[in-house]
Design an enzyme around this catalytic site. Structure first.
Site, PDB file in Angstrom:
ATOM      1  N   CYS A 122     -13.673 -28.249   7.644  1.00  0.00           N
ATOM      2  CA  CYS A 122     -12.392 -27.865   7.280  1.00  0.00           C
ATOM      3  C   CYS A 122     -11.624 -28.764   7.308  1.00  0.00           C
ATOM      4  O   CYS A 122     -11.355 -29.633   8.281  1.00  0.00           O
ATOM      5  CB  CYS A 122     -12.020 -26.582   8.167  1.00  0.00           C
ATOM      6  SG  CYS A 122     -10.359 -25.922   7.918  1.00  0.00           S
ATOM      7  N   ASP A 155      -7.960  -7.265   0.632  1.00  0.00           N
ATOM      8  CA  ASP A 155      -7.038  -7.579   1.579  1.00  0.00           C
ATOM      9  C   ASP A 155      -7.775  -7.099   2.988  1.00  0.00           C
ATOM     10  O   ASP A 155      -8.657  -6.366   3.001  1.00  0.00           O
ATOM     11  CB  ASP A 155      -5.783  -6.618   1.506  1.00  0.00           C
ATOM     12  CG  ASP A 155      -6.128  -5.171   1.792  1.00  0.00           C
ATOM     13  OD1 ASP A 155      -6.758  -4.559   1.255  1.00  0.00           O
ATOM     14  OD2 ASP A 155      -5.847  -4.974   3.253  1.00  0.00           O
ATOM     15  N   CYS A 195      -7.927 -28.274   7.068  1.00  0.00           N
ATOM     16  CA  CYS A 195      -6.743 -27.602   7.147  1.00  0.00           C
ATOM     17  C   CYS A 195      -6.103 -28.498   8.448  1.00  0.00           C
ATOM     18  O   CYS A 195      -6.755 -29.301   9.192  1.00  0.00           O
ATOM     19  CB  CYS A 195      -6.968 -26.369   7.613  1.00  0.00           C
ATOM     20  SG  CYS A 195      -7.249 -25.874   9.459  1.00  0.00           S
ATOM     21  N   CYS A 250      -7.697 -28.205  11.749  1.00  0.00           N
ATOM     22  CA  CYS A 250      -9.078 -29.113  11.993  1.00  0.00           C
ATOM     23  C   CYS A 250      -8.705 -30.468  12.014  1.00  0.00           C
ATOM     24  O   CYS A 250      -9.374 -31.227  12.634  1.00  0.00           O
ATOM     25  CB  CYS A 250      -9.922 -28.524  11.310  1.00  0.00           C
ATOM     26  SG  CYS A 250     -10.478 -26.844  11.536  1.00  0.00           S
ATOM     27  N   ASP A 299       0.782  -1.098   0.103  1.00  0.00           N
ATOM     28  CA  ASP A 299      -0.096   0.158  -0.045  1.00  0.00           C
ATOM     29  C   ASP A 299       0.985   1.172  -0.222  1.00  0.00           C
ATOM     30  O   ASP A 299       2.002   1.294   0.004  1.00  0.00           O
ATOM     31  CB  ASP A 299      -1.195  -0.075   1.194  1.00  0.00           C
ATOM     32  CG  ASP A 299      -0.005   0.008   2.616  1.00  0.00           C
ATOM     33  OD1 ASP A 299       1.076   0.453   2.430  1.00  0.00           O
ATOM     34  OD2 ASP A 299      -0.721   0.039   3.617  1.00  0.00           O
ATOM     35  N   HIS A 303      -5.821 -21.471  10.635  1.00  0.00           N
ATOM     36  CA  HIS A 303      -7.203 -22.104  10.510  1.00  0.00           C
ATOM     37  C   HIS A 303      -8.218 -20.773   9.558  1.00  0.00           C
ATOM     38  O   HIS A 303      -8.713 -21.136   8.621  1.00  0.00           O
ATOM     39  CB  HIS A 303      -7.973 -22.676  11.589  1.00  0.00           C
ATOM     40  CG  HIS A 303      -9.476 -22.546  11.433  1.00  0.00           C
ATOM     41  ND1 HIS A 303     -10.156 -23.751  10.433  1.00  0.00           N
ATOM     42  CD2 HIS A 303     -10.447 -21.758  11.517  1.00  0.00           C
ATOM     43  CE1 HIS A 303     -11.315 -23.433  10.480  1.00  0.00           C
ATOM     44  NE2 HIS A 303     -11.619 -22.182  11.057  1.00  0.00           N
TER      45      HIS A 303
END
Ligand SMILES: [Zn+2]
Length: 376
Positions: A301, A263, A303, A306, A91, A332
């Site tokens: 999930c 973002d 991931c 999880c 930015d 997560h």
């Protein structure tokens, strides 16, 4: 940088695309985790790659103050300094100067502000910001803009928009052309200013365009208006980036209005505070109902967190103020955002984004604290 718009959803303005940069390609719609201090808090660069992120955001203002853009340049640029070989967007520092900075003086030439670290005085001009962003070396750089607070008077918003336009022209003149420079649309909550700004910024013919000055505390309908008024005025063949937004549902909604890039600090900041996104809504792990909940955070999930840890264990880590709590929660939440983004892309590819939104919401609202999630 080259942007290819691959497909447009038939029922909405959503599109599927791909951005090619010197550090690989990233698909759009894209979510960029926020790496303020050249680190996405609590996760490693290796984990970001594992999660499938191909672009992250870093903050010019913070990196300029510490460790300094000259040091980053000496390290060989930000990619080398932080060991991230994929795309980076910086930015311009405009948002931070106007929101965090102890502003001393705004002139046509630039902004004098005091460092939040040591109180030292600094002066940003459009030219100096472009130089700093060149030293940092991101693939995509943002023009220096003035981000007015919410609410703002019409008079002030008009002046800030004019200054943003003048500064965008100066950024373009100071720009080497090596990085992809994006212009930023301002205009606060005023339709004529927003439309004027979208037309002016588009006319600069930069590689990409962003909508700024949203997510600054305004109500959600105002944020939506700012996008509805402007997104269609920004060129079709260039990426459109909505700055600082948003919740998973915001992302789905704004993709439907033609936004390609997002973002937001929500998944990382909320994770550190014990708030996790799940298929069935956002949960607060500190809640007593998780004391003996030996199931994963999100049953849908897959991931690493999880698959391997229970809600009860993560709650225990929070209550014990263990560092691992923030690590697991952030991982997560970033996996959840990536899953939503992938779901969006697959839905656009199948011309069923509106159905995807309905399915997402029917589950998400089951246990959701569907209060307005705002970034402060
Ligand atoms: Zn998970």
């Amino acid at each position: 940088m080259r942007f290819e718009a691959l497909r447009r959803d038939v029922k909405t303005k959503a599109r599927l695309g791909v951005c090619h940069t010197a550090h690989g390609s990233f698909q759009t719609p894209a979510f960029m985790p926020v790496g303020t201090q050249a680190t996405v808090k609590a996760v490693t660069q290796e984990e970001l790659r594992e999660l499938g992120y191909d672009i992250i955001l870093a903050n010019t203002y913070h990196l300029y103050l510490r460790p300094g853009h000259e040091l980053i340049k000496k390290a060989g640029g930000l990619h080398k300094f932080m060991n991230w070989d994929r795309a980076i967007l910086t930015d311009s520092g405009g948002y931070q100067v106007f929101s965090l900075g102890d502003i001393r003086k705004i002139t046509e030439d630039g902004v004098k502000f005091k460092s939040y670290i040591d109180g030292s005085e600094h002066f940003f001009t459009p030219e100096s910001v472009i130089d700093i962003e060149a030293a940092i070396g991101a693939d995509i750089i943002m023009a220096f803009d003035e981000c007015p607070p919410y609410p703002s008077t019409y008079e002030y918003a008009r002046e800030a928009t004019q200054r943003t336009h003048d500064w965008a022209v100066r950024c373009k003149e100071a720009w080497s052309g090596k990085q992809a420079l994006f212009g930023i649309v301002q205009g606060s909550t005023f339709r004529d200013l927003r439309e004027w700004s979208a037309e002016f910024i588009s006319s600069l013919d930069l590689p990409g365009n962003a909508i700024g000055g949203v997510s600054v505390g305004e109500p959600k309908p105002s944020m939506r208006e700012a996008v509805e008024w402007t997104a269609h005025l920004l060129p079709e063949h260039k990426p459109r980036y909505l700055m600082g937004v948003g919740t998973p549902l915001d992302i789905i909604d704004f993709v439907m209005l033609g936004i390609d890039m997002f973002d937001c600090v929500l998944p990382t900041r909320l994770g550190r505070n014990g708030s996790m996104y799940t298929t069935y809504g956002r949960i607060n792990i500190k809640n007593a109902r998780f004391i003996d909940d030996f199931s994963p955070l999100d049953p849908e999930c897959d991931c690493l967190v999880c698959r391997n840890y229970t809600s009860a264990y993560i709650r225990h880590l929070y209550k014990s103020e263990e560092i691992l709590a923030a690590r697991l929660a952030t991982y997560h939440n970033l996996a959840f955002y990536q899953r939503v983004i992938r779901g969006i892309r697959e839905a656009i590819a199948a011309d069923r984004l509106a159905d995807y939104r309905r399915e997402f919401l029917s589950k998400y609202s089951v246990g959701a604290e569907l209060k307005q999630e705002t970034v402060s």
